[in-house]
Design a protein around this motif. Structure first.
Motif, PDB file in Angstrom:
ATOM      1  N   HIS A 181      15.303 -22.227 -31.078  1.00 21.26           N
ATOM      2  CA  HIS A 181      14.771 -21.677 -29.827  1.00 21.26           C
ATOM      3  C   HIS A 181      15.137 -22.590 -28.654  1.00 21.26           C
ATOM      4  O   HIS A 181      15.659 -22.137 -27.633  1.00 21.26           O
ATOM      5  CB  HIS A 181      13.250 -21.555 -29.977  1.00 21.26           C
ATOM      6  CG  HIS A 181      12.535 -20.960 -28.820  1.00 21.26           C
ATOM      7  ND1 HIS A 181      12.168 -19.635 -28.765  1.00 21.26           N
ATOM      8  CD2 HIS A 181      12.115 -21.506 -27.648  1.00 21.26           C
ATOM      9  CE1 HIS A 181      11.550 -19.403 -27.614  1.00 21.26           C
ATOM     10  NE2 HIS A 181      11.499 -20.515 -26.923  1.00 21.26           N
ATOM     11  N   ALA A 189      14.767 -11.675 -21.981  1.00 24.87           N
ATOM     12  CA  ALA A 189      14.498 -12.902 -21.224  1.00 24.87           C
ATOM     13  C   ALA A 189      14.553 -12.642 -19.722  1.00 24.87           C
ATOM     14  O   ALA A 189      15.334 -11.812 -19.234  1.00 24.87           O
ATOM     15  CB  ALA A 189      15.501 -13.982 -21.603  1.00 24.87           C
ATOM     16  N   ASN A 200      27.966 -13.602 -25.366  1.00 23.30           N
ATOM     17  CA  ASN A 200      26.828 -13.550 -26.285  1.00 23.30           C
ATOM     18  C   ASN A 200      27.308 -13.582 -27.733  1.00 23.30           C
ATOM     19  O   ASN A 200      26.888 -14.423 -28.524  1.00 23.30           O
ATOM     20  CB  ASN A 200      26.020 -12.269 -26.019  1.00 23.30           C
ATOM     21  CG  ASN A 200      24.836 -12.110 -26.967  1.00 23.30           C
ATOM     22  OD1 ASN A 200      24.228 -13.092 -27.381  1.00 23.30           O
ATOM     23  ND2 ASN A 200      24.530 -10.878 -27.336  1.00 23.30           N
ATOM     24  N   LEU A 233      21.436 -21.119 -22.556  1.00 26.64           N
ATOM     25  CA  LEU A 233      21.249 -20.045 -21.571  1.00 26.64           C
ATOM     26  C   LEU A 233      21.092 -20.618 -20.158  1.00 26.64           C
ATOM     27  O   LEU A 233      21.621 -20.058 -19.190  1.00 26.64           O
ATOM     28  CB  LEU A 233      20.031 -19.195 -21.940  1.00 26.64           C
ATOM     29  CG  LEU A 233      20.219 -18.332 -23.190  1.00 26.64           C
ATOM     30  CD1 LEU A 233      18.879 -17.802 -23.689  1.00 26.64           C
ATOM     31  CD2 LEU A 233      21.177 -17.157 -22.905  1.00 26.64           C
ATOM     32  N   LYS A 258      19.696 -11.224 -18.986  1.00 28.83           N
ATOM     33  CA  LYS A 258      20.855 -10.533 -19.565  1.00 28.83           C
ATOM     34  C   LYS A 258      21.710  -9.919 -18.443  1.00 28.83           C
ATOM     35  O   LYS A 258      22.936 -10.029 -18.443  1.00 28.83           O
ATOM     36  CB  LYS A 258      20.359  -9.434 -20.524  1.00 28.83           C
ATOM     37  CG  LYS A 258      21.461  -8.741 -21.280  1.00 28.83           C
ATOM     38  CD  LYS A 258      20.910  -7.906 -22.425  1.00 28.83           C
ATOM     39  CE  LYS A 258      22.030  -7.239 -23.202  1.00 28.83           C
ATOM     40  NZ  LYS A 258      22.387  -5.927 -22.681  1.00 28.83           N
ATOM     41  N   LEU A 299      17.664 -21.954 -25.455  1.00 28.90           N
ATOM     42  CA  LEU A 299      17.221 -22.076 -24.055  1.00 28.90           C
ATOM     43  C   LEU A 299      18.190 -22.928 -23.239  1.00 28.90           C
ATOM     44  O   LEU A 299      18.554 -22.568 -22.109  1.00 28.90           O
ATOM     45  CB  LEU A 299      15.831 -22.709 -23.994  1.00 28.90           C
ATOM     46  CG  LEU A 299      14.631 -21.817 -24.273  1.00 28.90           C
ATOM     47  CD1 LEU A 299      13.358 -22.646 -24.188  1.00 28.90           C
ATOM     48  CD2 LEU A 299      14.558 -20.641 -23.297  1.00 28.90           C
ATOM     49  N   ILE A 357      13.112 -20.015 -17.714  1.00 28.44           N
ATOM     50  CA  ILE A 357      13.452 -18.917 -18.634  1.00 28.44           C
ATOM     51  C   ILE A 357      12.248 -18.568 -19.509  1.00 28.44           C
ATOM     52  O   ILE A 357      11.657 -19.435 -20.139  1.00 28.44           O
ATOM     53  CB  ILE A 357      14.665 -19.295 -19.526  1.00 28.44           C
ATOM     54  CG1 ILE A 357      15.867 -19.644 -18.635  1.00 28.44           C
ATOM     55  CG2 ILE A 357      15.007 -18.161 -20.498  1.00 28.44           C
ATOM     56  CD1 ILE A 357      17.090 -20.112 -19.392  1.00 28.44           C
ATOM     57  N   TYR A 416      18.281 -12.796 -26.263  1.00 26.49           N
ATOM     58  CA  TYR A 416      17.798 -12.968 -24.872  1.00 26.49           C
ATOM     59  C   TYR A 416      17.790 -11.646 -24.100  1.00 26.49           C
ATOM     60  O   TYR A 416      17.776 -11.632 -22.878  1.00 26.49           O
ATOM     61  CB  TYR A 416      18.607 -14.046 -24.135  1.00 26.49           C
ATOM     62  CG  TYR A 416      20.086 -13.773 -23.940  1.00 26.49           C
ATOM     63  CD1 TYR A 416      21.024 -14.174 -24.881  1.00 26.49           C
ATOM     64  CD2 TYR A 416      20.556 -13.123 -22.786  1.00 26.49           C
ATOM     65  CE1 TYR A 416      22.382 -13.935 -24.704  1.00 26.49           C
ATOM     66  CE2 TYR A 416      21.906 -12.889 -22.598  1.00 26.49           C
ATOM     67  CZ  TYR A 416      22.814 -13.285 -23.570  1.00 26.49           C
ATOM     68  OH  TYR A 416      24.155 -13.048 -23.388  1.00 26.49           O
ATOM     69  N   MET A 471      12.391 -15.489 -24.348  1.00 25.65           N
ATOM     70  CA  MET A 471      13.557 -15.644 -25.223  1.00 25.65           C
ATOM     71  C   MET A 471      12.998 -15.775 -26.637  1.00 25.65           C
ATOM     72  O   MET A 471      11.873 -16.239 -26.824  1.00 25.65           O
ATOM     73  CB  MET A 471      14.301 -16.918 -24.809  1.00 25.65           C
ATOM     74  CG  MET A 471      15.782 -16.943 -25.063  1.00 25.65           C
ATOM     75  SD  MET A 471      16.216 -17.196 -26.770  1.00 25.65           S
ATOM     76  CE  MET A 471      15.379 -18.731 -27.101  1.00 25.65           C
TER      77      MET A 471
END
Ligand SMILES: NC(=O)c1ccc[n+]([C@@H]2O[C@H](COP(=O)([O-])OP(=O)(O)OC[C@H]3O[C@@H](n4cnc5c(N)ncnc54)[C@H](O)[C@@H]3O)[C@@H](O)[C@H]2O)c1
Ligand SMILES: O=C(O)C[C@H](O)C(=O)O
Length: 326
Positions: free
Chosen positions: A160, A198, A215, A167, A206, A164, A178, A195, A181
């Protein structure tokens, strides 16, 4: 002054242990007003090294460290514990097949699950870090029939957190901006960091990134293979980041997430079509010491495929240890 919480850490002499124990003792996991008693488990041959770590813990003079014990016996180390971090596990060595690793660790986690069942606090919160984390958590849970299965969890928080950071870098936003997610499935390269839901300050991440090829071809493989990339670069597997994720996982579970989504590996209740009992990464929110799966997310075809792929691996691991669980 609050009563101390008893925290067991297995593999206490290992590299994750070394990054973890000092932070627990300084109050980063359970709060700056919460005294702790550390109950350290490691193998007989590691007891000297554990003693050394305990000497260093003493030398920090942590005001919240209310006591420490070390043992090579799970029934001693798990006595009355309210939190158990199961970090120690047999790593894969040369010539070992994946199946051998599963079996070796299945034995460890059967013994430790039984010991928790016998001597731990009835509400003990268990986090399995040792790999293969999801299946080890499943084995420990199955070996502890008198404890609530919901209290056995596996660590997906490192995946996770890795997602993050990737991203944030891609979108040029801050990690802390963020939200929503999540990571589905197994702590392995098959996991699916998702995501689609998110947001950054309320806007869709996105839409902001708007790059499906990234992605599929960069983000998912980078997050999925990050553990191997770290081993390649460091010559050792991730330790400080793994310890950090363990702290995040337990802190959020115990102290709550204030509505924020986090990922935990938990026994499925059947949500999102995942068979009941499989220990699977889910988006959860935590409140009052309990987690709840975030419900109602739409699963598109790509996501279903990825969720089934990581599930198939977990089912295979589960089948590989079924004969040991009776
Ligand atoms: N879930 C995750 O995100 C994640 C991330 C990083 C590492 N890991 C896993 O965490 C585990 C520990 O990693 P590490 O780098 O600290 O390893 P390490 O080899 O440095 O330390 C492992 C420790 O566990 C001890 N140990 C082995 N068997 C034990 C048993 N039966 N009971 C108690 N202690 C035992 C060893 O003596 C050693 O001190 C590995 O399985 C690793 O793959 C998981
Ligand atoms: O990848 C590994 O073997 C170690 C750990 O699980 C990680 O994700 O860093």
């Amino acid at each position: 002054m609050k009563a101390p919480v008893r925290v067991a850490v297995t593999g206490a002499a290992g590299q994750i242990g070394y990054s973890l124990l000092f932070r627990i003792a300084s109050g980063e996991m359970l709060g700056k007003d919460q005294p702790v008693i550390l109950q350290l488990l490691d193998l007989p041959q590691a007891q000297n090294a554990v003693k050394g770590v305990m000497m260093e813990l003493e030398d920090c003079a942590f005001p919240l460290l209310a006591g420490m014990i070390a043992s090579d016996d799970p029934k001693v180390a798990f006595k009355d514990v309210q939190v158990a971090l199961l970090v120690g596990a047999r790593p894969r060595s040369k010539g070992m097949e994946r199946k051998d690793l599963l079996t070796a660790n299945a034995e460890i986690f059967t013994v430790q699950g039984k010991a928790l069942n016998e001597v731990a606090d009835r509400n003990v919160k268990v986090l399995v870090v040792g790999n293969p984390a999801n299946t080890n958590a499943y084995i420990a849970m199955k070996s502890a029939p008198d404890l609530d299965p919901k209290n056995f969890t596996a660590m997906l928080r490192l995946d996770h957190n890795r997602a993050l950071s990737q991203l944030a870098a891609k979108s040029g936003k801050q990690v802390s901006d963020i939200e929503h997610m999540l990571v589905w499935g197994n702590h392995s390269p098959t996991m699916y960091a998702d995501y689609r839901f998110a947001t950054v300050n309320g806007e869709s991440l996105k839409t902001l990134i708007n790059d499906e090829a990234w992605n599929r071809d960069e983000f998912l493989p980078t997050v999925g293979k990050r553990g191997a990339a770290i081993i390649e670069a460091r010559g050792l597997s991730s330790a400080a980041s793994a310890a950090n994720a363990a702290i995040d996982h337990i802190r959020d579970w115990v102290l709550g997430t204030n509505g924020k989504w986090v990922t935990m590996g938990i026994p499925s209740d059947g949500s999102y079509g995942i068979p009941e009992g499989v220990v699977y990464g889910y988006p959860v929110v935590c409140e009052n010491g309990k987690y709840q799966i975030v419900q109602g997310l739409e699963i598109d075809e790509f996501s279903r495929e990825r969720m089934n792929f990581t599930l198939a691996e977990l089912e295979e691991e589960r089948a590989g240890v079924a004969h040991l669980l009776g």
